[in-house]
Design an enzyme around this catalytic site. Structure first.
Site, PDB file in Angstrom:
ATOM      1  N   PHE A 149      -8.387   7.223   2.406  1.00 23.32           N
ATOM      2  CA  PHE A 149      -9.186   6.207   3.094  1.00 23.32           C
ATOM      3  C   PHE A 149     -10.700   6.452   2.952  1.00 23.32           C
ATOM      4  O   PHE A 149     -11.458   5.540   2.597  1.00 23.32           O
ATOM      5  CB  PHE A 149      -8.773   6.197   4.574  1.00 23.32           C
ATOM      6  CG  PHE A 149      -9.524   5.237   5.444  1.00 23.32           C
ATOM      7  CD1 PHE A 149      -9.111   3.919   5.582  1.00 23.32           C
ATOM      8  CD2 PHE A 149     -10.634   5.652   6.172  1.00 23.32           C
ATOM      9  CE1 PHE A 149      -9.798   3.039   6.412  1.00 23.32           C
ATOM     10  CE2 PHE A 149     -11.324   4.788   6.999  1.00 23.32           C
ATOM     11  CZ  PHE A 149     -10.904   3.478   7.126  1.00 23.32           C
ATOM     12  N   GLY A 185       0.828  -1.219   0.000  1.00 26.51           N
ATOM     13  CA  GLY A 185       0.000   0.000   0.000  1.00 26.51           C
ATOM     14  C   GLY A 185       0.854   1.257   0.000  1.00 26.51           C
ATOM     15  O   GLY A 185       0.548   2.227   0.699  1.00 26.51           O
ATOM     16  N   TYR A 202     -15.541  -3.727   8.788  1.00 32.79           N
ATOM     17  CA  TYR A 202     -14.201  -3.112   8.814  1.00 32.79           C
ATOM     18  C   TYR A 202     -13.584  -3.333  10.199  1.00 32.79           C
ATOM     19  O   TYR A 202     -12.413  -3.719  10.310  1.00 32.79           O
ATOM     20  CB  TYR A 202     -14.273  -1.610   8.481  1.00 32.79           C
ATOM     21  CG  TYR A 202     -12.906  -0.953   8.560  1.00 32.79           C
ATOM     22  CD1 TYR A 202     -11.889  -1.311   7.676  1.00 32.79           C
ATOM     23  CD2 TYR A 202     -12.625   0.008   9.534  1.00 32.79           C
ATOM     24  CE1 TYR A 202     -10.622  -0.731   7.760  1.00 32.79           C
ATOM     25  CE2 TYR A 202     -11.362   0.588   9.627  1.00 32.79           C
ATOM     26  CZ  TYR A 202     -10.364   0.220   8.731  1.00 32.79           C
ATOM     27  OH  TYR A 202      -9.109   0.784   8.831  1.00 32.79           O
ATOM     28  N   ASN A 249       0.608  -2.817   5.387  1.00 32.16           N
ATOM     29  CA  ASN A 249      -0.185  -1.591   5.459  1.00 32.16           C
ATOM     30  C   ASN A 249      -1.385  -1.578   4.508  1.00 32.16           C
ATOM     31  O   ASN A 249      -2.397  -0.949   4.803  1.00 32.16           O
ATOM     32  CB  ASN A 249       0.740  -0.398   5.145  1.00 32.16           C
ATOM     33  CG  ASN A 249      -0.013   0.863   4.828  1.00 32.16           C
ATOM     34  OD1 ASN A 249      -0.544   1.523   5.724  1.00 32.16           O
ATOM     35  ND2 ASN A 249      -0.091   1.230   3.547  1.00 32.16           N
ATOM     36  N   LYS A 255     -10.115  -5.377  11.235  1.00 32.10           N
ATOM     37  CA  LYS A 255      -8.991  -4.806  11.989  1.00 32.10           C
ATOM     38  C   LYS A 255      -8.822  -5.500  13.352  1.00 32.10           C
ATOM     39  O   LYS A 255      -7.700  -5.546  13.872  1.00 32.10           O
ATOM     40  CB  LYS A 255      -9.170  -3.290  12.130  1.00 32.10           C
ATOM     41  CG  LYS A 255      -8.941  -2.550  10.816  1.00 32.10           C
ATOM     42  CD  LYS A 255      -7.504  -2.741  10.323  1.00 32.10           C
ATOM     43  CE  LYS A 255      -7.203  -2.022   9.034  1.00 32.10           C
ATOM     44  NZ  LYS A 255      -5.786  -2.140   8.634  1.00 32.10           N
TER      45      LYS A 255
HETATM   46  P1  NDP Z   1      -5.252   4.954   1.373  1.00 30.69           P
HETATM   47  O1  NDP Z   1      -6.528   4.649   0.677  1.00 30.69           O
HETATM   48  O2  NDP Z   1      -4.669   6.312   1.207  1.00 30.69           O
HETATM   49  O3  NDP Z   1      -4.140   3.853   0.980  1.00 30.69           O
HETATM   50  C1  NDP Z   1      -4.461   2.504   0.881  1.00 30.69           C
HETATM   51  C2  NDP Z   1      -3.308   1.757   0.234  1.00 30.69           C
HETATM   52  O4  NDP Z   1      -3.622   0.353   0.202  1.00 30.69           O
HETATM   53  C3  NDP Z   1      -3.051   2.195  -1.187  1.00 30.69           C
HETATM   54  O5  NDP Z   1      -1.676   2.317  -1.426  1.00 30.69           O
HETATM   55  C4  NDP Z   1      -3.638   1.064  -2.024  1.00 30.69           C
HETATM   56  O6  NDP Z   1      -2.884   0.900  -3.217  1.00 30.69           O
HETATM   57  C5  NDP Z   1      -3.417  -0.146  -1.106  1.00 30.69           C
HETATM   58  N1  NDP Z   1      -4.369  -1.203  -1.405  1.00 30.69           N
HETATM   59  C6  NDP Z   1      -5.705  -1.177  -1.222  1.00 30.69           C
HETATM   60  N2  NDP Z   1      -6.263  -2.299  -1.702  1.00 30.69           N
HETATM   61  C7  NDP Z   1      -5.250  -3.058  -2.200  1.00 30.69           C
HETATM   62  C8  NDP Z   1      -5.190  -4.316  -2.842  1.00 30.69           C
HETATM   63  N3  NDP Z   1      -6.301  -5.039  -3.083  1.00 30.69           N
HETATM   64  N4  NDP Z   1      -3.976  -4.799  -3.216  1.00 30.69           N
HETATM   65  C9  NDP Z   1      -2.865  -4.084  -3.004  1.00 30.69           C
HETATM   66  N5  NDP Z   1      -2.856  -2.877  -2.410  1.00 30.69           N
HETATM   67  C10 NDP Z   1      -4.033  -2.372  -2.017  1.00 30.69           C
HETATM   68  O7  NDP Z   1      -5.534   4.654   2.919  1.00 30.69           O
HETATM   69  P2  NDP Z   1      -4.601   4.743   4.231  1.00 30.69           P
HETATM   70  O8  NDP Z   1      -3.231   5.157   3.898  1.00 30.69           O
HETATM   71  O9  NDP Z   1      -5.358   5.539   5.215  1.00 30.69           O
HETATM   72  O10 NDP Z   1      -4.652   3.219   4.694  1.00 30.69           O
HETATM   73  C11 NDP Z   1      -3.487   2.442   4.919  1.00 30.69           C
HETATM   74  C12 NDP Z   1      -3.759   1.492   6.078  1.00 30.69           C
HETATM   75  O11 NDP Z   1      -3.999   2.260   7.257  1.00 30.69           O
HETATM   76  C13 NDP Z   1      -4.984   0.592   5.901  1.00 30.69           C
HETATM   77  O12 NDP Z   1      -4.684  -0.692   6.375  1.00 30.69           O
HETATM   78  C14 NDP Z   1      -6.043   1.260   6.787  1.00 30.69           C
HETATM   79  O13 NDP Z   1      -6.996   0.345   7.227  1.00 30.69           O
HETATM   80  C15 NDP Z   1      -5.158   1.767   7.908  1.00 30.69           C
HETATM   81  N6  NDP Z   1      -5.711   2.837   8.723  1.00 30.69           N
HETATM   82  C16 NDP Z   1      -6.138   4.026   8.161  1.00 30.69           C
HETATM   83  C17 NDP Z   1      -6.635   5.022   8.976  1.00 30.69           C
HETATM   84  C18 NDP Z   1      -7.174   6.309   8.441  1.00 30.69           C
HETATM   85  O14 NDP Z   1      -7.941   6.989   9.153  1.00 30.69           O
HETATM   86  N7  NDP Z   1      -6.814   6.735   7.222  1.00 30.69           N
HETATM   87  C19 NDP Z   1      -6.687   4.849  10.436  1.00 30.69           C
HETATM   88  C20 NDP Z   1      -6.262   3.563  10.897  1.00 30.69           C
HETATM   89  C21 NDP Z   1      -5.764   2.615  10.072  1.00 30.69           C
HETATM   90  P3  NDP Z   1      -3.492   0.632  -4.677  1.00 30.69           P
HETATM   91  O15 NDP Z   1      -4.874   1.191  -4.709  1.00 30.69           O
HETATM   92  O16 NDP Z   1      -2.522   1.306  -5.612  1.00 30.69           O
HETATM   93  O17 NDP Z   1      -3.437  -0.850  -4.796  1.00 30.69           O
HETATM   94  C1  8X3 Z   2      -9.510   4.056  10.198  1.00 28.82           C
HETATM   95  C2  8X3 Z   2     -10.031   4.804  11.361  1.00 28.82           C
HETATM   96  O1  8X3 Z   2     -12.171   5.324  12.703  1.00 28.82           O
HETATM   97  O2  8X3 Z   2     -12.305   5.400  10.281  1.00 28.82           O
HETATM   98  O3  8X3 Z   2      -9.154   2.754  10.542  1.00 28.82           O
HETATM   99  O4  8X3 Z   2     -12.139   3.297  11.409  1.00 28.82           O
HETATM  100  S1  8X3 Z   2     -11.737   4.700  11.418  1.00 28.82           S
END
Ligand code: NDP
Ligand code: 8X3
Length: 250
Positions: free
Chosen positions: A188, A9, A151, A85, A155
């Site tokens: 996200f 990711g 979701y 990630n 997690k």
């Molecule tokens: P983004 O949507 O900005 O990034 C998500 C990343 O995951 C992208 O690089 C995407 O790449 C990759 N991804 C998604 N699906 C696939 C797939 N099927 N195969 C390969 N790669 C994949 O979100 P975040 O940076 O916020 O999320 C990153 C992590 O952090 C996640 O696990 C999320 O659950 C977690 N998280 C996020 C929070 C938030 O509030 N933003 C809070 C807590 C946790 P591509 O589409 O190019 O494949």
């Molecule tokens: C991302 C944070 O609160 O949207 O994991 O689930 S929340």
């Protein structure tokens, strides 16, 4: 030899900032994602700082995961640090209205995808009796909030796998830990709300959410501790957030 980090990711949000942070500290990088143009851009951006290799695969496809990791050139085959990630939320609906496609996506990507990647990389760490795995969980893996159902389940599974990996890999000296962030402004919510940018933007209005850089700095702190120190489980929220449902907004 400088350490090599494998980041899933890496094309967006938290993963991309971890890549930038690690490059600053000259870690060698294997950057993964499905959007090739983003991988190319990031490789171009970071390659003046460190060696970068990119891999394009969907974490849901177990054959592609194995093929991509097997295709690594000799000088990128040894992976010291795995950042699990890749992941997203898909939808925010009461359980009775949830979409099966959204449920499949979250369980296939956030849980099974993390497992496929880990399964392909852990054996080499076991063989060397060294390695560091950092799982990106969420506050959603520590508590459940309204409409978060699947979701949150995905997690919570990451939280269980973080503990399970740490237990099973203990004998091999492999460090395993998680960062569990609260609200971070990335793509996200665009993904969760399927491109409804008005709805996505609202999630981060009226307070100062975490930035992906905030999380990336913590990730670097964790992986740069001395080898006897393992940060096993870390939760981080912005100051305005007290829990998944309590956020002080102006
Ligand atoms: P983004 O949507 O900005 O990034 C998500 C990343 O995951 C992208 O690089 C995407 O790449 C990759 N991804 C998604 N699906 C696939 C797939 N099927 N195969 C390969 N790669 C994949 O979100 P975040 O940076 O916020 O999320 C990153 C992590 O952090 C996640 O696990 C999320 O659950 C977690 N998280 C996020 C929070 C938030 O509030 N933003 C809070 C807590 C946790 P591509 O589409 O190019 O494949
Ligand atoms: C991302 C944070 O609160 O949207 O994991 O689930 S929340």
């Amino acid at each position: 030899m400088k350490k090599t980090a494998f980041i899933t990711g890496a094309t967006s949000g938290i993963g991309r900032e971890i890549a930038r942070q690690f490059a600053k500290h000259e870690l060698r990088l294997i950057l993964c994602g499905r959007r090739q143009e983003r991988l190319d851009e990031l490789q171009q951006e970071l390659s003046s700082k460190t060696d970068v290799h990119t891999l394009n695969f969907d974490v849901r496809n177990r054959q592609k995961v194995v093929a991509a990791i097997s295709s690594l050139p000799e000088d990128f085959k040894t992976i010291d640090i795995l950042i699990n990630n890749a992941g997203n939320a898909h939808g925010l609906d009461p359980i009775q209205n949830g979409s099966l496609d959204d449920w499949d996506a979250m369980l296939d990507i956030n849980v099974k995808g993390l497992l496929y990647v880990s399964k392909a990389i852990i054996p080499q760490m076991v063989a060397r009796n060294s390695g560091h795995i950092l799982n990106i969980g969420s506050t959603a893996g520590k508590e459940v909030y309204p409409n978060g159902n699947v979701y949150c389940a995905s997690k919570h599974a990451v939280d269980a796998l973080n503990q399970g990996m740490r237990i099973d890999l203990n004998a091999h000296g492999i460090r395993v830990g998680a960062i569990n962030p609260g609200l971070v402004e990335t793509e996200f919510s665009d993904v969760r709300f399927k491109g409804n940018s008005e709805r996505a933007e609202k999630v981060y209005q009226g307070y100062q959410p975490l930035t992906p850089q905030d999380v990336a700095e913590i990730a670097y702190f964790i992986i740069s501790r001395p080898s006897h120190v393992n940060i096993a489980d870390l939760m981080v929220m912005c100051t305005a957030q007290a829990s998944s449902t309590i956020v002080k907004k102006s």
